[in-house]
Design a protein around this motif. Structure first.
Motif, PDB file in Angstrom:
ATOM      1  N   VAL A 120       0.874  -1.175   0.000  1.00  0.00           N
ATOM      2  CA  VAL A 120       0.000   0.000   0.000  1.00  0.00           C
ATOM      3  C   VAL A 120       0.908   1.221   0.000  1.00  0.00           C
ATOM      4  CG1 VAL A 120      -1.829   1.253   1.186  1.00  0.00           C
ATOM      5  CG2 VAL A 120      -1.756  -1.260   1.290  1.00  0.00           C
ATOM      6  N   ALA A 121       0.981   1.875  -1.156  1.00  0.00           N
ATOM      7  CA  ALA A 121       1.838   3.043  -1.316  1.00  0.00           C
ATOM      8  C   ALA A 121       1.042   4.303  -1.008  1.00  0.00           C
ATOM      9  CB  ALA A 121       2.379   3.105  -2.744  1.00  0.00           C
ATOM     10  N   THR A 122       1.623   5.203  -0.222  1.00  0.00           N
ATOM     11  CA  THR A 122       0.912   6.424   0.136  1.00  0.00           C
ATOM     12  C   THR A 122       1.818   7.640  -0.019  1.00  0.00           C
ATOM     13  OG1 THR A 122       1.482   6.547   2.504  1.00  0.00           O
ATOM     14  CG2 THR A 122      -0.327   5.062   1.880  1.00  0.00           C
ATOM     15  N   ALA A 123       1.173   8.768  -0.255  1.00  0.00           N
ATOM     16  CA  ALA A 123       1.847  10.056  -0.332  1.00  0.00           C
ATOM     17  C   ALA A 123       0.789  11.132  -0.168  1.00  0.00           C
ATOM     18  CB  ALA A 123       2.570  10.227  -1.669  1.00  0.00           C
ATOM     19  N   ARG A 124       1.199  12.343   0.127  1.00  0.00           N
ATOM     20  CA  ARG A 124       0.211  13.421   0.247  1.00  0.00           C
ATOM     21  C   ARG A 124      -0.522  13.620  -1.071  1.00  0.00           C
ATOM     22  NH1 ARG A 124       2.852  18.700   2.793  1.00  0.00           N
ATOM     23  NH2 ARG A 124       4.512  18.076   1.367  1.00  0.00           N
ATOM     24  N   ASN A 125       0.237  13.626  -2.158  1.00  0.00           N
ATOM     25  CA  ASN A 125      -0.349  13.766  -3.493  1.00  0.00           C
ATOM     26  C   ASN A 125      -0.302  12.413  -4.182  1.00  0.00           C
ATOM     27  OD1 ASN A 125      -1.189  14.419  -6.045  1.00  0.00           O
ATOM     28  ND2 ASN A 125       0.494  15.833  -6.486  1.00  0.00           N
ATOM     29  N   VAL A 126      -1.439  11.744  -4.284  1.00  0.00           N
ATOM     30  CA  VAL A 126      -1.476  10.386  -4.833  1.00  0.00           C
ATOM     31  C   VAL A 126      -1.070  10.363  -6.301  1.00  0.00           C
ATOM     32  CG1 VAL A 126      -3.893  10.376  -5.606  1.00  0.00           C
ATOM     33  CG2 VAL A 126      -2.840   8.264  -4.734  1.00  0.00           C
ATOM     34  N   GLU A 127      -1.137  11.503  -6.994  1.00  0.00           N
ATOM     35  CA  GLU A 127      -0.729  11.568  -8.403  1.00  0.00           C
ATOM     36  C   GLU A 127       0.752  11.256  -8.581  1.00  0.00           C
ATOM     37  OE1 GLU A 127      -2.411  12.066 -11.367  1.00  0.00           O
ATOM     38  OE2 GLU A 127      -4.082  11.571 -10.055  1.00  0.00           O
ATOM     39  N   THR A 128       1.549  11.502  -7.555  1.00  0.00           N
ATOM     40  CA  THR A 128       2.987  11.218  -7.647  1.00  0.00           C
ATOM     41  C   THR A 128       3.268   9.723  -7.659  1.00  0.00           C
ATOM     42  OG1 THR A 128       3.270  11.305  -5.242  1.00  0.00           O
ATOM     43  CG2 THR A 128       3.547  13.371  -6.465  1.00  0.00           C
ATOM     44  N   LEU A 129       2.249   8.907  -7.356  1.00  0.00           N
ATOM     45  CA  LEU A 129       2.403   7.454  -7.305  1.00  0.00           C
ATOM     46  C   LEU A 129       1.926   6.781  -8.592  1.00  0.00           C
ATOM     47  CD1 LEU A 129       0.920   6.932  -3.719  1.00  0.00           C
ATOM     48  CD2 LEU A 129       3.302   7.412  -4.334  1.00  0.00           C
ATOM     49  N   LYS A 130       1.573   7.570  -9.585  1.00  0.00           N
ATOM     50  CA  LYS A 130       0.921   7.078 -10.795  1.00  0.00           C
ATOM     51  C   LYS A 130       1.657   5.920 -11.453  1.00  0.00           C
ATOM     52  CE  LYS A 130       0.873   9.958 -14.181  1.00  0.00           C
ATOM     53  NZ  LYS A 130       0.538  11.133 -15.032  1.00  0.00           N
ATOM     54  N   ASP A 131       2.960   6.012 -11.597  1.00  0.00           N
ATOM     55  CA  ASP A 131       3.737   4.979 -12.296  1.00  0.00           C
ATOM     56  C   ASP A 131       4.363   3.957 -11.355  1.00  0.00           C
ATOM     57  OD1 ASP A 131       3.172   6.295 -14.711  1.00  0.00           O
ATOM     58  OD2 ASP A 131       4.892   7.636 -14.443  1.00  0.00           O
ATOM     59  N   LEU A 132       3.939   3.945 -10.118  1.00  0.00           N
ATOM     60  CA  LEU A 132       4.555   3.080  -9.116  1.00  0.00           C
ATOM     61  C   LEU A 132       3.791   1.760  -8.999  1.00  0.00           C
ATOM     62  CD1 LEU A 132       6.833   3.154  -6.941  1.00  0.00           C
ATOM     63  CD2 LEU A 132       5.108   3.974  -5.333  1.00  0.00           C
ATOM     64  N   PRO A 133       4.490   0.607  -9.039  1.00  0.00           N
ATOM     65  CA  PRO A 133       3.793  -0.668  -8.844  1.00  0.00           C
ATOM     66  C   PRO A 133       3.369  -0.820  -7.384  1.00  0.00           C
ATOM     67  CG  PRO A 133       6.160  -1.031  -8.975  1.00  0.00           C
ATOM     68  CD  PRO A 133       5.937   0.417  -9.285  1.00  0.00           C
ATOM     69  N   ALA A 134       2.081  -1.015  -7.178  1.00  0.00           N
ATOM     70  CA  ALA A 134       1.562  -1.172  -5.819  1.00  0.00           C
ATOM     71  C   ALA A 134       0.188  -1.819  -5.897  1.00  0.00           C
ATOM     72  CB  ALA A 134       1.477   0.182  -5.109  1.00  0.00           C
ATOM     73  N   SER A 135      -0.199  -2.477  -4.825  1.00  0.00           N
ATOM     74  CA  SER A 135      -1.512  -3.118  -4.768  1.00  0.00           C
ATOM     75  C   SER A 135      -2.619  -2.102  -4.524  1.00  0.00           C
ATOM     76  CB  SER A 135      -1.527  -4.163  -3.646  1.00  0.00           C
ATOM     77  OG  SER A 135      -0.429  -5.044  -3.777  1.00  0.00           O
ATOM     78  N   LEU A 136      -2.259  -0.995  -3.855  1.00  0.00           N
ATOM     79  CA  LEU A 136      -3.209   0.061  -3.561  1.00  0.00           C
ATOM     80  C   LEU A 136      -2.427   1.360  -3.373  1.00  0.00           C
ATOM     81  CD1 LEU A 136      -6.229   0.694  -2.920  1.00  0.00           C
ATOM     82  CD2 LEU A 136      -5.699   0.226  -0.507  1.00  0.00           C
TER      83      LEU A 136
END
Length: 266
Positions: free
Chosen positions: A32-48
């Motif tokens: 479960v990848a988290t950040a303040r701005n979820v858009e920064t996680l766009k290209d990141l492999p994660a289940s959620l």
């Protein structure tokens, strides 16, 4: 869901957090990848991928509810969100220092208060706090950041005492300097103060800038690989040094007067 390990990581937009997501996802974990701005996680492999501001309890609780609803548990919490700013204690902006403590220290407290009740229900779990080697000894003009990381050491030690009867393990990772955006963010946060030629601490600021320009830093992927191996151990030690130069590691064992002498010479 079989026996997959559910891992929640804060501060995944860049640096170690991002690298840990890649590595742990490849190892078959539910990340479960988290950040303040979820858009920064766009290209990141994660289940959620979720938005979490670790300074806002409502933001945290919404995310935790989603994780538990989807996966029914949180096995490992990695408190990675954090940043730094530089400045002599006499000159540093107190409000900026408080904001940094809100993320580096109270952000961890907020995450713990939200996640531990879920771990206690299962009577197992791991809490991984990403500290710093700067949480073991101080450097000039780095006092407030060091203080925040000293606090992470204390929080981790306290958690081990409070949670051992619930089979919830806690460790603190103490990384050395790495090739991430950490130092770029540091410069952006501190540039006005550190470029002030009229400051009576300008010699410290210039020396620090020169030191950082030539400082050797470990590849962040290699450091994240080492951290991922630690996280997945069956039993955790109290603390682990990762990507720490030999001299830094030695300094942590020196008596105060020797350590301060070396820091003054630097």
């Amino acid at each position: 869901m079989k026996n997959e390990i559910v891992i929640l990581i804060t501060g995944c937009s860049t640096g170690i957090g991002r690298e840990l997501c890649n590595i742990l996802f490849d190892k078959g974990c539910i990340v479960v990848a988290t950040a303040r701005n979820v858009e920064t996680l766009k290209d990141l492999p994660a289940s959620l991928k979720l938005s979490i501001d670790v300074t806002q309890k409502e933001s945290i609780q919404r995310a935790i509810n989603q994780v538990v609803s989807k996966f029914h548990k949180i096995d490992i919490l990695i408190n990675n969100a954090g940043y730094s700013l530089r400045g002599a204690l006499e000159e540093i902006d107190a409000n900026s220092a408080k904001s940094m403590f809100d993320v580096n220290v109270f952000g961890i407290v907020n995450m713990i208060q939200a996640v531990v009740p879920e771990m206690r229900k299962k009577r197992c779990g791991k809490i991984i706090n990403i500290g710093s080697i700067s949480g073991k000894f101080v450097q000039s003009i780095n006092g407030v950041y060091c203080a925040s990381k000293f606090a992470v050491e204390a929080l981790s030690d306290t958690l081990r005492l409070e949670l051992h009867s619930y089979n919830i393990q806690t460790t603190v990772i103490e990384p050395g300097p790495m090739k991430t955006n950490f130092f770029k963010t540091l410069e952006n946060n501190s540039v006005d103060l550190m470029e002030n030629e009229k400051s009576c601490y300008s010699h410290f600021y210039k020396s620090d800038a020169q030191y950082r320009n030539k400082q050797k830093r470990t590849d962040s992927k290699a450091a994240a690989q080492a951290i991922s191996d630690i996280i997945l151990k069956k039993r955790l030690n109290a603390r682990y040094k990762v990507a720490v130069p030999f001299t830094y590691g030695m300094v942590t064992y020196f008596p105060d007067f020797i350590r301060e002498y070396l820091m003054k010479k630097r």
